[in-house]
Design an enzyme around this catalytic site. Structure first.
Site, PDB file in Angstrom:
ATOM      1  N   SER A 224     -17.212 -13.064 -12.105  1.00 56.12           N
ATOM      2  CA  SER A 224     -18.253 -12.512 -11.223  1.00 56.12           C
ATOM      3  C   SER A 224     -19.153 -13.641 -10.691  1.00 56.12           C
ATOM      4  CB  SER A 224     -19.052 -11.456 -11.974  1.00 56.12           C
ATOM      5  OG  SER A 224     -19.481 -11.973 -13.207  1.00 56.12           O
ATOM      6  N   CYS A 279     -10.086  -8.484  -6.965  1.00 60.16           N
ATOM      7  CA  CYS A 279     -11.036  -9.208  -6.101  1.00 60.16           C
ATOM      8  C   CYS A 279     -10.553  -9.195  -4.660  1.00 60.16           C
ATOM      9  CB  CYS A 279     -11.215 -10.639  -6.574  1.00 60.16           C
ATOM     10  SG  CYS A 279      -9.724 -11.588  -6.367  1.00 60.16           S
TER      11      CYS A 279
HETATM   12  P1  NAD Z   1     -16.952 -11.894 -15.781  1.00 59.56           P
HETATM   13  O1  NAD Z   1     -17.755 -12.765 -14.890  1.00 59.56           O
HETATM   14  O2  NAD Z   1     -17.632 -10.873 -16.609  1.00 59.56           O
HETATM   15  O3  NAD Z   1     -16.112 -12.785 -16.818  1.00 59.56           O
HETATM   16  C1  NAD Z   1     -15.369 -13.898 -16.408  1.00 59.56           C
HETATM   17  C2  NAD Z   1     -15.318 -14.898 -17.549  1.00 59.56           C
HETATM   18  O4  NAD Z   1     -16.637 -15.349 -17.839  1.00 59.56           O
HETATM   19  C3  NAD Z   1     -14.744 -14.335 -18.843  1.00 59.56           C
HETATM   20  O5  NAD Z   1     -13.858 -15.270 -19.400  1.00 59.56           O
HETATM   21  C4  NAD Z   1     -15.976 -14.118 -19.702  1.00 59.56           C
HETATM   22  O6  NAD Z   1     -15.711 -14.288 -21.078  1.00 59.56           O
HETATM   23  C5  NAD Z   1     -16.926 -15.189 -19.222  1.00 59.56           C
HETATM   24  N1  NAD Z   1     -18.331 -14.781 -19.354  1.00 59.56           N
HETATM   25  C6  NAD Z   1     -18.814 -13.506 -19.432  1.00 59.56           C
HETATM   26  N2  NAD Z   1     -20.143 -13.529 -19.515  1.00 59.56           N
HETATM   27  C7  NAD Z   1     -20.529 -14.821 -19.477  1.00 59.56           C
HETATM   28  C8  NAD Z   1     -21.799 -15.480 -19.488  1.00 59.56           C
HETATM   29  N3  NAD Z   1     -22.941 -14.789 -19.564  1.00 59.56           N
HETATM   30  N4  NAD Z   1     -21.816 -16.817 -19.415  1.00 59.56           N
HETATM   31  C9  NAD Z   1     -20.683 -17.522 -19.319  1.00 59.56           C
HETATM   32  N5  NAD Z   1     -19.459 -16.946 -19.294  1.00 59.56           N
HETATM   33  C10 NAD Z   1     -19.372 -15.618 -19.364  1.00 59.56           C
HETATM   34  O7  NAD Z   1     -15.839 -11.242 -14.847  1.00 59.56           O
HETATM   35  P2  NAD Z   1     -14.843 -10.054 -15.192  1.00 59.56           P
HETATM   36  O8  NAD Z   1     -15.602  -8.776 -15.258  1.00 59.56           O
HETATM   37  O9  NAD Z   1     -13.970 -10.420 -16.322  1.00 59.56           O
HETATM   38  O10 NAD Z   1     -13.933 -10.041 -13.886  1.00 59.56           O
HETATM   39  C11 NAD Z   1     -14.252  -9.333 -12.729  1.00 59.56           C
HETATM   40  C12 NAD Z   1     -14.971 -10.213 -11.737  1.00 59.56           C
HETATM   41  O11 NAD Z   1     -14.157 -11.324 -11.387  1.00 59.56           O
HETATM   42  C13 NAD Z   1     -15.242  -9.483 -10.434  1.00 59.56           C
HETATM   43  O12 NAD Z   1     -16.515  -9.879  -9.972  1.00 59.56           O
HETATM   44  C14 NAD Z   1     -14.150  -9.986  -9.513  1.00 59.56           C
HETATM   45  O13 NAD Z   1     -14.439  -9.908  -8.139  1.00 59.56           O
HETATM   46  C15 NAD Z   1     -14.044 -11.393  -9.960  1.00 59.56           C
HETATM   47  N6  NAD Z   1     -12.767 -11.970  -9.576  1.00 59.56           N
HETATM   48  C16 NAD Z   1     -12.755 -12.900  -8.582  1.00 59.56           C
HETATM   49  C17 NAD Z   1     -11.561 -13.448  -8.169  1.00 59.56           C
HETATM   50  C18 NAD Z   1     -11.534 -14.491  -7.098  1.00 59.56           C
HETATM   51  O14 NAD Z   1     -10.544 -15.181  -6.994  1.00 59.56           O
HETATM   52  N7  NAD Z   1     -12.566 -14.636  -6.297  1.00 59.56           N
HETATM   53  C19 NAD Z   1     -10.362 -13.062  -8.786  1.00 59.56           C
HETATM   54  C20 NAD Z   1     -10.413 -12.105  -9.801  1.00 59.56           C
HETATM   55  C21 NAD Z   1     -11.624 -11.576 -10.201  1.00 59.56           C
END
Ligand code: NAD
Length: 497
Positions: A224, A279
């Site tokens: 995210s 995404c």
């Molecule tokens: P997320 O941001 O919650 O988690 C992503 C990663 O960050 C995970 O490995 C998680 O463990 C880690 N994380 C979680 N909280 C954290 C924090 N406070 N500090 C540091 N790291 C932390 O995302 P998600 O819910 O797993 O995935 C969905 C999101 O990813 C959506 O926003 C989607 O649009 C995005 N996404 C983007 C793409 C792209 O290529 N632009 C592709 C796939 C998903």
């Protein structure tokens, strides 16, 4: 309770903390994943440091052979990988196969690494001077991945990073960690040295440890936007190379001349497939003109009502549950917010319950009309099976919406007019554009990346950009003067034998 452990050659200590892994179809906790910390990362880095130099010195043909073998093993294991993925994520098994397949395409690209890594050479750049450039590995790279593509996104990263000669440490999402571990097992089975690809689990604690570790040269993040931005800032502050892909809110522009039946069909898949947890989903449709909007709405309603929601291994389901109970609640809250903001809830997926699976995390398909650009429910990512309709007056109005949105991942235009399509593709302020293609994810030999808050850092994922991200470029300028004169330093042509 089944425990999902790190994948690393050194024994990991008893975990201080664990995280629940749900089965979203049944609502049961099916396993717990151990969460590591900075000390565990130190052990993984030490292992990576011990194996990386020999791997970098392995000729690229041999590295490519491991990639070929890995591809074959993943194909052989496709069904079991897809079932494992589906049971933790909630996407249908067919959809899960797509997740694996799209990642494998990057592995296929990495199979061509000897060709891709050849470098550049200029003979005679000056008198007796030649210049060449080569790409060398960085050492140790790390990947931090989201829950929604637990096979594809890790393969985007480690496929390229390892093929060019790096060791790789993957920290997958703690919500569906089993497939990344299985992929790493298959990678070692394919002939990679133990420790070259390690999977360590964790949350913010581990992410911070990765961002602060001095021996990790580059970090690729997908998730995210707020966290992507944080990762970008903290990693860059520590002198690392960072690419951080963020959230999205992709628009589908429907011109008055579009084939509306085709659009409805495309939207059914692109807005609701994988319960909207992609995404590159299309959660916003922008019909141009009231007439287009009314006709589209009339066709969309029966198509959305006909969608079949099922458990993730139901072969007839169009989509399954969302990933966690918290995410279900968040999506439903966004629908309520849209309603409070004055949008019209045409089809309401809140409170949906699947007979026989009442505890599963299902959200019914939702259609919201009369959405306007100032609404928070439009500005923010919902990441669920929710399609919002924003009516545009004309082409310029439609072009402005995705261009001015905070996210700039993907966008699509549906039209039969080549001029309008060309104009749109050239002017829209978004990174990936589809023309009559609803989900324009570029193939492995192009590169993937959004703009604005969908992507921090200036290098995209995979393809030639992936090569650039995971290597550093060395430029050599050489001159070999003739020793001349007395012959003491004369150039001697080596002989064979
Ligand atoms: P997320 O941001 O919650 O988690 C992503 C990663 O960050 C995970 O490995 C998680 O463990 C880690 N994380 C979680 N909280 C954290 C924090 N406070 N500090 C540091 N790291 C932390 O995302 P998600 O819910 O797993 O995935 C969905 C999101 O990813 C959506 O926003 C989607 O649009 C995005 N996404 C983007 C793409 C792209 O290529 N632009 C592709 C796939 C998903």
């Amino acid at each position: 309770m089944r425990q999902i452990d790190h994948f690393m050659p050194t024994a990991s200590p008893a975990p201080a903390r664990t995280h629940k892994v749900w089965n979203p179809s049944t609502g049961e906790v099916q396993a717990e994943v151990v969460l590591g910390d900075a000390a565990l990362l130190d052990a993984a880095v030490a292992t990576a440091q011990s194996v990386q130099p020999a791997w970098a010195a392995t000729n690229p043909q041999k590295r490519a052979r491991v990639m070929f073998k890995f591809k074959e093993l993943v194909e052989t294991n496709m069904q079991s990988l897809a079932e494992m993925l589906s049971s933790e994520h909630g996407k249908t098994v067919d959809d899960a196969k797509g997740d694996v397949q799209r990642g494998l395409e990057v592995i296929e690209y990495a199979c061509g690494i000897p060709q891709v890594l050849k470098g550049e050479y200029t003979q005679g750049a000056g008198p007796g001077i030649d210049v060449y450039s080569v790409r060398q590995p960085l050492g140790i790279g790390a990947g931090i991945t989201p829950f929604n593509f637990p096979a594809m996104i890790p393969m985007w990263m480690f496929g390229m990073a390892i093929a060019v000669g790096n060791a790789f440490i993957l920290k997958p999402s703690e919500r569906d960690p089993s497939v990344p571990v299985r992929l790493a097992e298959l990678f070692i089975e394919a002939g990679a040295p133990e420790g070259l690809l390690q999977v360590i689990h964790g949350d913010k604690v581990m992410v911070d440890a990765i961002l602060d570790h001095p021996a990790i040269s580059a970090v690729s993040f997908v998730g995210s936007s707020d966290i992507a931005h944080y990762v970008y800032r903290r990693g860059a502050e520590n002198g690392k190379r960072i690419q951080a892909m963020g959230g999205a809110k992709n628009h589908g522009i429907v011109m008055p001349d579009a084939d509306l039946d085709q659009v409805v069909n495309d939207l059914a898949g692109a807005a609701f497939g994988s319960a909207g947890e992609r995404c590159m989903a299309l959660p916003v449709v922008v019909p141009v003109g009231e007439d287009t909007a009314n006709k589209l709405r009339e066709k969309l309603i029966p198509a959305i009502n006909a969608l079949r929601i099922g458990v993730s291994n139901d072969p007839d389901a169009h989509y399954g549950p969302v990933v966690t109970p918290e995410h279900k609640a968040r999506i439903e809250q966004w629908i309520t917010t849209a309603e409070e903001e004055g949008a019209e809830i045409v089809i309401d997926g809140r409170g949906f319950s699947l007979q026989g699976h009442e505890d599963g995390f299902f959200v019914g398909p939702t259609l919201i009309d009369q959405v306007t650009p100032t609404m928070a429910s439009y500005q923010e990512e919902i990441f669920g099976p929710v399609l919002q309709m924003v009516r545009a007056n004309d082409f310029e109005d439609a072009l402005r919406l995705p261009s001015e949105h905070q996210y700039g991942n993907g966008v699509a235009i549906f039209t039969r007019n080549g001029h309008a399509a060309r104009e749109f593709a050239s002017r829209v302020n978004v990174g990936m554009v589809g023309i009559n293609v609803p989900i324009p994810v570029p193939v492995a030999y192009h590169s993937f990346g959004g703009w604005k808050r969908s992507g921090f850092g200036d290098i995209d994922q995979y393809g030639t950009e992936g090569l650039a991200f995971w290597t550093k470029r060395k430029k050599v300028t050489q001159r070999w003067p003739d020793g001349g004169g007395d012959g003491s330093n004369a150039f001697v042509i080596p002989t064979m034998g």
